[in-house]
Scaffold this motif. Structure first.
Motif, short mmCIF file in Angstrom:
data_model
loop_
_atom_site.label_atom_id
_atom_site.label_comp_id
_atom_site.label_asym_id
_atom_site.label_seq_id
_atom_site.Cartn_x
_atom_site.Cartn_y
_atom_site.Cartn_z
N ALA A 160 24.42 30.57 45.08
CA ALA A 160 25.55 30.86 44.73
C ALA A 160 25.89 29.23 44.51
CB ALA A 160 26.76 30.66 45.74
N HIS A 161 25.46 28.45 45.51
CA HIS A 161 25.43 26.84 45.02
C HIS A 161 24.49 26.49 44.35
CE1 HIS A 161 29.46 26.37 46.95
NE2 HIS A 161 29.25 27.25 47.93
N THR A 194 26.61 34.42 41.73
CA THR A 194 27.62 33.80 41.29
C THR A 194 28.26 32.98 40.35
OG1 THR A 194 30.43 33.13 42.33
CG2 THR A 194 28.78 31.51 42.74
N ASP A 245 20.11 31.73 51.70
CA ASP A 245 21.03 30.78 50.92
C ASP A 245 20.07 29.31 50.30
OD1 ASP A 245 23.61 31.68 52.77
OD2 ASP A 245 24.59 29.54 51.90
N GLY A 303 33.16 36.16 39.19
CA GLY A 303 32.23 37.47 39.10
C GLY A 303 30.46 37.31 39.67
N ASN A 339 26.45 40.67 47.46
CA ASN A 339 25.83 40.79 48.71
C ASN A 339 25.63 41.78 49.20
OD1 ASN A 339 23.80 38.56 49.07
ND2 ASN A 339 25.91 37.66 49.52
N SER A 355 32.10 39.91 42.31
CA SER A 355 31.86 38.49 43.16
C SER A 355 30.54 38.15 43.47
CB SER A 355 33.18 38.46 43.88
OG SER A 355 32.83 39.29 45.00
N GLY A 356 30.85 37.07 44.18
CA GLY A 356 29.11 36.80 45.16
C GLY A 356 29.53 37.65 45.82
N LYS A 360 31.61 29.47 40.97
CA LYS A 360 31.19 28.41 41.01
C LYS A 360 30.80 26.98 39.88
CE LYS A 360 30.82 29.02 45.78
NZ LYS A 360 30.58 30.02 46.80
N SER A 415 26.26 26.01 52.18
CA SER A 415 27.44 25.49 51.22
C SER A 415 28.20 24.45 52.55
CB SER A 415 28.11 26.65 51.04
OG SER A 415 28.64 27.47 52.08
N ASP A 471 20.72 34.04 47.97
CA ASP A 471 21.19 33.81 47.52
C ASP A 471 21.47 32.79 46.95
OD1 ASP A 471 24.38 33.98 46.74
OD2 ASP A 471 25.14 34.58 48.58
C1 LIG Z 1 30.71 30.80 47.70
C2 LIG Z 1 29.50 32.29 47.46
C3 LIG Z 1 29.52 33.00 47.63
C4 LIG Z 1 30.44 33.79 47.73
O1 LIG Z 1 30.90 33.93 46.10
P1 LIG Z 1 32.15 34.75 45.46
O2 LIG Z 1 31.59 34.18 43.65
O3 LIG Z 1 33.68 33.35 45.99
O4 LIG Z 1 32.72 35.76 46.32
C5 LIG Z 1 27.78 34.11 47.94
N1 LIG Z 1 27.29 33.87 48.88
C6 LIG Z 1 27.21 32.35 49.23
C7 LIG Z 1 26.11 31.50 49.35
C8 LIG Z 1 28.32 31.78 48.56
O5 LIG Z 1 28.19 29.75 48.88
#
Ligand SMILES: *Cc1c(COP(=O)(O)O)cnc(C)c1O
Length: 395
Positions: free
Chosen positions: A210-211, A239, A179, A248, A114, A109-110, A242, A183, A208
């Motif tokens: 993720a978004h 991640t 980030d 993952g 980390n 997972s994301g 999303k 988010s 990171d």
């Molecule tokens: C959502 C998010 C995560 C977690 O990701 P998952 O794959 O849902 O565990 C990690 N870092 C950031 C910045 C996120 O927004």
């Protein structure tokens, strides 16, 4: 009767309920498309992270089914013992090529990405420079590393520099982490300027995304692509849960680092590998994005339309520059009431309060998606307007 030794827990829960911060779980009974069934009701989906509508895409589902037949339900081992499937390696190559980095490590997972990346790179003698609003998984990964954590002001390269000057000399090495897209507010880190500062002092750089993946950059290649910083950031966490619509995490970046993490990252060494079905669906998602920019373009078109209309109606939608659309309401109880009214009217959009966002900044966070048609967006806008007037948010 609650046992005496557990009474404090009941009190904690009661305090959450009294302050309006208790989380009530809604139950999803369908795929997260534009419309979905939640608690028995068909509602417009304005709150999943399914930016591109890939979560129920037939191609992803077919890929998952085929992988399930070929590899079985679960790998039944950690990656480093007997859990590395051919399909894991293939996905790592595909995502690295998509993001234009040297190598990538696929984890569960994301959140765990980390934890995989931070503790091997910094330890007790080191210092982490972390944005004030960084995601909880960065904070937890940083804590696990036992490095000193120094928080710099949100998206503030000048403050990062002054913190580096103050703390780096007493430490063995430093790492800056942020980030990419925040988010809760939908704002974007000034990655070019942060990089410049960190690089000047020889501080490791980590973002990171993720978004940002599937959203920013050419065809959704992410924040590093958006800023044209290829090959510069040491570590790019991401991640698949999303925009890619599956599950993952990934740690991408320089080969020397990713190779090292394969030896050291604890979620990789001590927790079983992602299933083949999930991995295959992730790969199908990456392939779709690599092949066409159409979904990303539709996402941005929908974003511009929805935000513009919300502003015209008179809502405060914060300072987002991404599809994340915070509808600022301030009071957490107002946000909850607003969300309940929306739900009753057929719109699913969740309220967020402390500690997810700061006290007094409660909001409803709308996640715009490429899966939404213009008619869907208009339906949602109509309900926001109606309820905004009923509750006195709009005049
Ligand atoms: C959502 C998010 C995560 C977690 O990701 P998952 O794959 O849902 O565990 C990690 N870092 C950031 C910045 C996120 O927004």
């Amino acid at each position: 009767m609650t046992e005496a030794k557990l009474l404090w827990i009941a009190e904690e829960v009661k305090a959450l309920q009294d302050s309006g911060l208790f989380i009530n779980l809604r139950t999803i009974e369908s795929a997260p498309g534009a419309w979905m069934v939640v608690d028995g009701q068909r509602v417009l989906n304005l709150c999943t992270n399914n930016y591109l509508g890939l979560a129920d895409d037939p191609w992803l589902i077919q890929a998952a089914k085929e992988a399930l037949d070929r590899y079985g339900a679960g790998p039944t081992a950690v990656r480093s013992i007997a859990g590395t499937l051919a399909i894991h390696k293939e996905l790592e190559e595909k995502i690295a090529a998509f993001k234009n980095v040297e190598d990538a490590l696929y984890v569960q997972s994301g959140f765990l990405a980390n934890q995989a990346a931070l503790p091997p790179l910094v330890g007790k003698e080191d210092v982490i420079f972390s944005d004030r609003l960084n995601h909880a998984s960065i904070i937890d990964g940083a804590r696990l590393s036992r490095a000193k954590i120094v928080v710099y002001e949100h998206c503030d390269p000048a403050d990062l520099e002054s913190k580096i000057k103050e703390y780096l000399p007493q430490h063995r090495r430093g790492l800056m982490v942020t980030d990419g897209v925040f988010s809760m507010d939908g704002d974007v880190a000034p990655l070019d300027k942060l990089y410049e500062v960190a690089e000047r002092y020889g501080v490791l750089t980590m973002v990171d995304d993720a978004h940002g993946e599937g959203v920013l950059g050419r065809g959704g290649r992410g924040i590093v692509d958006h800023f044209g910083l290829h090959g510069k950031f040491d570590v790019e966490v991401g991640t698949f849960s999303k925009a890619f619509g599956v599950v993952g995490g990934v740690v991408a970046g320089k080969k020397v680092i990713v190779d090292y993490l394969r030896q050291k990252a604890r979620p990789f060494l001590f927790s079983s590998a992602v299933t083949a079905a999930d991995t295959a669906a992730c790969m199908a998602a990456v392939e779709m994005l690599a092949a066409s920019t159409e979904l990303v373009e539709r996402l941005w078109e929908n974003t511009r339309y929805f935000k513009g209309q919300m502003q015209t109606l008179g809502f405060d939608v914060g300072h987002s520059v991404t599809p994340i659309t915070p509808v600022m309401l301030g009071d957490v109880k107002l946000a909850q009431t607003f969300s309940r009214h929306l739900f009753a009217a057929g719109v699913f959009a969740m309220p967020l309060g402390f500690p997810t966002v700061p006290q007094g900044q409660a909001r409803i966070r709308v996640m715009v998606s490429a899966a939404l048609s213009r008619a869907d967006l208009d339906f949602g806008l109509g309900k926001f307007a109606e309820i905004g007037r009923t509750l006195g948010v709009l005049s």
